[in-house]
Each structure stands twice: as structure tokens, then as C-alpha cells.
Design a protein around this motif. Structure first.
Motif, short mmCIF file in Angstrom:
data_model
loop_
_atom_site.label_atom_id
_atom_site.label_comp_id
_atom_site.label_asym_id
_atom_site.label_seq_id
_atom_site.Cartn_x
_atom_site.Cartn_y
_atom_site.Cartn_z
N ARG A 266 0.82 -1.22 0.00
CA ARG A 266 0.00 0.00 0.00
C ARG A 266 0.84 1.25 0.00
O ARG A 266 0.37 2.32 0.40
N THR A 267 2.07 1.13 -0.44
CA THR A 267 2.96 2.29 -0.50
C THR A 267 2.26 3.46 -1.18
O THR A 267 2.25 4.59 -0.70
N ARG A 268 1.64 3.16 -2.31
CA ARG A 268 0.99 4.21 -3.08
C ARG A 268 -0.13 4.87 -2.29
O ARG A 268 -0.26 6.09 -2.26
N GLU A 269 -0.89 4.01 -1.60
CA GLU A 269 -1.99 4.54 -0.79
C GLU A 269 -1.47 5.49 0.28
O GLU A 269 -2.06 6.54 0.56
N ILE A 270 -0.35 5.10 0.87
CA ILE A 270 0.23 5.95 1.91
C ILE A 270 0.68 7.28 1.30
O ILE A 270 0.48 8.35 1.89
N GLY A 271 1.24 7.19 0.09
CA GLY A 271 1.61 8.42 -0.62
C GLY A 271 0.40 9.31 -0.87
O GLY A 271 0.45 10.53 -0.67
N ILE A 272 -0.70 8.69 -1.27
CA ILE A 272 -1.93 9.47 -1.52
C ILE A 272 -2.39 10.15 -0.23
O ILE A 272 -2.69 11.35 -0.22
N LEU A 273 -2.41 9.37 0.85
CA LEU A 273 -2.85 9.94 2.13
C LEU A 273 -1.97 11.13 2.51
O LEU A 273 -2.45 12.14 2.99
N LYS A 274 -0.67 10.97 2.26
CA LYS A 274 0.23 12.08 2.60
C LYS A 274 -0.05 13.29 1.72
O LYS A 274 0.00 14.42 2.19
N SER A 275 -0.33 13.05 0.44
CA SER A 275 -0.62 14.18 -0.44
C SER A 275 -1.91 14.87 -0.01
O SER A 275 -2.09 16.06 -0.24
#
Ligand SMILES: Nc1ncnc2c1ncn2[C@@H]1O[C@H](COP(=O)(O)OP(=O)(O)OP(=O)(O)O)[C@@H](O)[C@H]1O
Ligand SMILES: [Mg+2]
Lengths: 363, 246
Positions: A266-275
Motif C-alpha cells: 500500500r505504499t501508493r496509498e500511503i503516498g496518496i494519504l500524505k498528499s
């Protein structure tokens, strides 16, 4: 946040289920093993206390695990104990562990036993009057489907059941002291004496008098029997510690694995949440809460599994004593949660520290 | 919001001063920005164009507080985000930034509605009171798609959900990195129209990176980059696209 967690758990049903089952396994393992070992202990203590004495006198090298001892003290010591100030009544007991049947029998002297004990009551038949008669407790009778007048083999000899008594007193099978002494090859010897103090005298005072008079003997307060037994059962404490550690380790490892693979996926998901502006603490809480949810489900399932296993065991072995105290339920749940939280901590911190741009899979 | 004020009297939302960015890859240093200066005023719609690798995305990420510059200053509504702590930068991103990406970046496990709601919850400040949130969703043509998961939506629809998610909290700036890069021309046009509308009807400040001449033409102003620097500033209406799509 809760919706996000639930949807993630639902997204990977296999991993979620496996994690929950593994945590449940740790919980059930701890509860069943503690239930059985404490069950045995608590039951023995309860029945020893059921005899009614305030103190137990044994030879100095004897263990409070009665099954480990045999007849070592001359019965005439009874007279000496009775002379100690504050002592109301004394009864000798010879304990014998029946290896083939895996339980213990007590040889009792009915006359003095009656003076120490006031709770023996029969649901059927009555006391023994012949040397080759025994009395059995209700649990033993139920499990062997026996009733008064039935024959019973003990140490290769034929006995008759004189009566069935309400369980909770001494051993499941009681027989005349002299008979057991004879069969055991220890005439005039007893394993221990149960001593009842006079009601008007302070227990502590009687205890001190007894200790003074019987320096070379071991005197135990029956009220403290459980702790003393735990201390003297070989490796009991070590066993308990080991089971607790195993249980924590299982949830620690499984949650570490589950959460670690989750955040890699879920790396990408975590990136989205951070954005979207999610803070580090938000990401940490997200992962920790997810693991908490898995642990909670695991604890629930573990309790259920424990219940089922115990029911099955008791159905198969009716005399099996089981005691799962509230303390151990709470401990098992706490161990799962602590293990799981520790396991989730590293993945959570790692996720929180991810570089959002890299996490978004740019470039 | 849309009353006519001279562009020079509007306040600066973004000010970038001598911005440098050097990526470190092992022992190698990759300069991505070599001294960028510009500013964007409230309510402006700015397009950043330039060849691949010239540093457009890097610039956008820096403005959005996703990266920390090597040197130089970035002011968002007068507050420097280049010199503050990670926590403070996250806070500014949370409250003042909206991102739209080429690859939509919706959370796949959540429905369109939940994606938008999550942004609302994380940011949880001054979002459009329900009436205008509804209006925006209607404008984006999403009302009857709200219960769909991302994979049940077309690329254009996903991108519109992403735009809704980005603006639902009234960010100071909407940052869009090639928002039409994955869309066909019809969907691109739809998405661009929506950005245009958000800008004109709600005064949303927008910075968009694009390779698409049509997208560039939608903007009020163009910023053209090459090799980590800004080439010139051209007023959009007279702009003729010199780049080829890469
Ligand atoms: N994380 C990184 N590590 C190392 N170098 C990077 C990194 N990100 C970008 N770069 C380099 O910095 C330069 C600018 O990259 P950037 O992504 O900003 O370009 P761009 O203008 O957005 O290109 P495109 O139009 O292809 O998206 C490029 O040379 C790129 O290789
Ligand atoms: Mg780019």
C-alpha cells in the motif's frame, strides 16, 4: 479512518483471516494450557481445603504435591500434635498415587477425620465400615457410571463402594487408612496430618506453636496452599512464563508480517494519504488501529476456540478440572494486543516515514 | 469572488524565490531546478509547460510541500514552507493544498464518495458548506457515480472524482500534474472545462502542468521551463505552442 481500515481488511480477506486465526491460536494456546494446569492445581487445593484443616503437617523433605509423597510419618505423631496448645483435632492421611488410573487416593481414619472435617455428605450409601470398602465422590461416580455396592479394583484388590460423597473433599476415592497402609507396605505410617485449630485461638499463634514443637517437619497453612503449590510444582512458573511468551510472540510475529506486507503493498496509498495532508501520526494510527482490529477479532475467536476445546476435553475426560480465571482471560487478551501493537509499530513508523513523492510511484 | 480586481492588486498565493533542487542519487547529484523565480496571484490559472525532465513535477511537489528544496524560498500565502519543520509543512499541505495527478490516485478500496469524504475528514476544515459541495459534484457530473469504486469508473470520471477530492476543502491552490495526460481528447476537454469553471466560478487558484496545448490554452498564463529554469512569461492569449508532446 475506520472505513479505510475495514475496506483494507476486506480487500485482503485471506491475509486478514490468517492473521486473525494466528492471533486466536496464541490466545487459545495460552488459555487452554493455563486452564488445564491451573485447573489441576486449583482443584487439588480446593479439595485439600475441603478436608477442613487449618494446617498440614508433612515430613520436612515432603512436597506439597501430595502425589509425590508416600507414607513417611508414624501415625503416633498424631498424639503429639494433639497436645500442642490450640489444636482442636488431628487426622492422619496416607496419599497414594495410582499410576495405572492416574489419580490419587487417600487412606483416612474415619474417626479422627470426622473431627477435622464437617462437610462430608453422601448422595448415596454411607461411610465404609469394612476394610475392603471405599467411598467415591460424585465426579468419579459419574465418570465411571458407578453407584453404591459396585465393585472397584484398587492396587489389584477388590473393593466395594460403600457410598458416593459430594465431591470437593480430599481425593476422589477415600479408603480406610489401615487398608491402604497394608497395601502400600507402610504400616503405621501417614503422608501428612490435617490439623484443625481451636476456634477461639488465633491461627498465627497455633502455627507458631506447631513450628516450635515440630522443627523438623513442614507445616503449611491450608489457606496458602495454592501459592505454595505453585512454587513447589516443578517448572510451573517457568511453564506459565513460556506460554505467555509464546502467545505474545505469535501475535507479534504475525502482525509484524501482516502489517509489513500491507504497507509494502500500500505504499501508493500511503503516498496518496500524505498528499491529502495526512500527518505521520495519522498514518501510524491507521496501521496500529488496523492491527488492533485484527487482534481484537483474534482475541474473540481465541476465546471461542478455547471454549470449544475445553468443552470437547471435558466431554472426553469428565474428571478433568479446568479453571480459566478472569485474570488469564485478561492476560491472554492483553498479550495478543501487546504483541500485535509491538509488531505493528515498526511497519507503522516505516510507513509514516515514507517519502510521499516516492510513495506515489512517481518517475 | 469573481469581481474584477486588477491582477496586480490581488495578493500572492505562491511566491517562489531562487528555488534550487538537487536530487542525490548515490554519489551523483542531479540538478532538477537551477534557480526558479515566479509568483502566482489569488484566482490565477497558471499552466507550466516544458520538455520532459525539465523539472516541472519537481517544482509542483516543492510548492505542494511534498519535497524540501535544496535552497531558495517558497511562500504560501506569505508563509515560508521551505524553512519550516516537516510537521508544519504537513499542516500547510493538509489545510491549503489540493493535488490532482496524472494517474488519478484514488484509493481503490473506497468508493468515490468515500474518497472525497476521507479527504474531508483528514483535512476537516472550511470545506464548502453542503450546498456548494453538492453543486461542485453536480458540476463535475458525478452525482450518480458516488457509490462506485474507482475501477468501476472511466478514466475521465476517476479524474473528476480526484478533482472533487482536491477542491472539497477549498484549498488555497489546486496543483495538477498532467491531469489530462492519461485521458482521451473528449475526457480531457471535460476535465479542462471543469478546472476552468472552478477557477472562474469559485475563484480557485490553479497551477497545472501539461504537455497538452489545449490544456495550456485554457490557462490565464503560461510558465515555460527548460533545464530547471523558467524561460519567459507569456500572456496566454497570444501564446502559440512551441513544444511537441512527449
Ligand atoms: N527522486 C528523484 N531522484 C533523482 N532524480 C530525480 C528524481 N525525481 C526527478 N529527478 C530528476 O530531476 C529532473 C526533473 O524531473 P521532473 O520529474 O521534475 O521532470 P518533469 O518536467 O516533470 O518531466 P516529465 O514531463 O517527464 O514529467 C529529471 O532529470 C529527473 O530525472
Ligand atoms: Mg513530471
Amino acid at each position: 479512518m475506520f472505513k479505510l481500515i475495514l475496506s483494507n481488511l476486506r480487500q485482503r480477506p485471506t491475509r486478514t483471516c490468517v492473521s486473525v486465526i494466528a492471533v486466536a491460536l496464541g490466545v487459545a494456546l495460552l488459555l487452554v494450557s493455563m486452564g488445564l494446569s491451573y485447573g489441576q492445581l486449583v482443584d487439588t487445593v480446593r479439595r485439600a481445603q475441603g478436608i477442613g484443616g487449618d494446617f498440614i503437617l508433612q515430613s520436612s523433605e515432603a512436597s506439597v504435591i501430595f502425589a509425590l509423597n508416600s507414607g513417611t510419618i508414624p501415625v503416633r505423631v498424631q498424639k503429639v500434635i494433639e497436645e500442642v496448645e490450640g489444636v482442636e483435632a488431628v487426622t492422619p492421611i496416607l496419599a497414594k498415587f495410582l499410576g495405572d488410573q492416574f489419580h490419587i487416593v487417600f487412606g483416612i481414619d474415619p474417626e479422627s477425620f470426622g473431627r477435622v472435617n464437617s462437610t462430608l455428605s453422601f448422595v448415596e450409601g454411607g461411610r465404609f465400615s469394612e476394610p475392603r470398602e471405599v467411598i467415591i465422590d460424585t465426579i468419579y461416580a459419574n465418570s465411571k457410571k458407578m453407584k453404591a455396592k459396585d465393585p472397584l479394583q484398587i492396587l489389584g484388590h477388590e473393593f466395594t463402594v460403600a457410598g458416593v460423597f459430594r465431591e470437593g473433599i480430599g481425593a476422589r476415592v477415600l479408603l480406610p487408612l489401615t487398608t491402604l497402609q497394608e497395601l502400600n507396605g507402610t504400616p503405621d505410617k501417614a503422608t501428612m496430618f490435617f490439623i484443625r485449630a481451636k476456634e477461639e485461638v488465633a491461627l498465627e499463634q497455633v502455627y507458631e506453636s506447631l513450628q516450635e514443637r515440630f522443627e523438623n517437619y513442614k507445616i503449611t497453612k491450608t489457606a496458602e496452599l495454592q501459592e505454595i503449590m505453585m512454587d513447589s510444582t516443578p517448572v510451573f512458573k517457568e511453564f506459565v512464563t513460556a506460554m505467555v511468551c509464546i502467545s505474545v510472540t505469535i501475535s507479534f510475529l504475525i502482525i509484524l508480517l501482516a502489517m509489513y506486507s500491507t504497507i509494502t503493498e500500500r505504499t501508493r496509498e500511503i503516498g496518496i494519504l500524505k498528499s491529502l495532508g495526512a500527518s505521520k501520526s495519522y498514518i501510524v494510527r491507521l496501521i496500529l488501529n488496523e492491527s488492533l482490529l485484527i487482534c481484537a477479532a483474534g482475541v474473540g475467536l481465541g476465546f471461542l476456540a478455547t471454549f470449544v476445546v475445553i468443552e470437547l476435553l471435558v466431554a472426553a475426560f469428565p474428571t478433568l478440572p479446568v479453571a480459566i480465571s478472569l485474570f488469564w482471560r485478561v492476560t491472554a487478551a492483553a498479550m495478543a494486543v501487546i504483541g500485535g501493537t509491538l509488531g505493528a509499530l515498526y511497519p507503522a513508523l516505516k510507513a509514516a516515514g515514507m517519502d510521499p513523492v516516492k510513495a506515489l510511484g512517481y518517475e | 469572488m469573481s469581481e474584477m480586481i486588477g491582477i496586480t492588486r490581488r495578493k500572492d498565493v505562491v511566491v517562489v524565490e531562487d528555488l534550487q533542487m538537487v536530487y542525490r542519487v548515490g554519489k551523483m547529484e542531479v540538478p532538477a531546478l537551477r534557480g526558479v523565480d515566479f509568483s502566482v496571484k489569488e484566482g490565477e490559472f497558471v499552466a507550466v509547460i516544458g520538455p520532459s525532465g525539465c523539472g516541472k513535477s519537481t517544482l509542483l511537489h516543492l510548492i505542494g510541500g511534498l519535497l524540501k528544496p535544496t535552497s531558495g524560498r517558497i511562500l504560501i500565502e506569505g508563509v515560508s514552507i521551505s524553512s519550516v519543520s516537516d510537521v508544519a509543512r504537513t499542516e500547510i499541505r493538509r489545510q491549503r493544498m489540493g493535488f490532482v495527478f496524472q494517474s488519478y490516485n484514488l484509493l481503490n478500496t473506497l468508493t468515490a464518495k468515500e474518497n472525497i469524504a476521507l479527504a474531508k475528514r483528514i483535512q476537516g476544515n472550511g470545506y464548502y458548506e453542503d450546498g456548494s459541495a453538492q453543486k461542485i459534484l453536480r458540476m463535475l457530473g458525478l452525482e450518480n457515480k458516488m457509490e462506485h469504486k474507482p475501477w468501476e469508473l472511466s478514466g475521465g470520471e476517476q479524474q473528476r472524482v480526484a478533482i472533487a477530492r482536491a477542491v472539497i476543502n477549498r484549498p488555497a491552490i489546486l496543483l495538477a500534474d498532467e491531469p489530462t495526460g492519461s485521458l482521451d481528447s473528449e475526457n480531457s476537454r471535460m476535465v479542462l472545462n471543469m478546472l476552468r469553471e472552478l477557477n472562474s466560478d469559485y475563484g480557485q487558484t490553479i497551477i497545472i502542468i501539461t504537455h497538452d496545448p489545449e490544456a495550456a490554452a485554457t490557462a490565464d498564463r503560461l510558465i515555460e521551463m527548460r533545464d530547471g529554469k523558467i524561460l519567459n512569461r507569456v500572456q496566454n492569449m497570444f501564446y502559440a505552442m512551441g513544444e511537441k508532446r512527449s
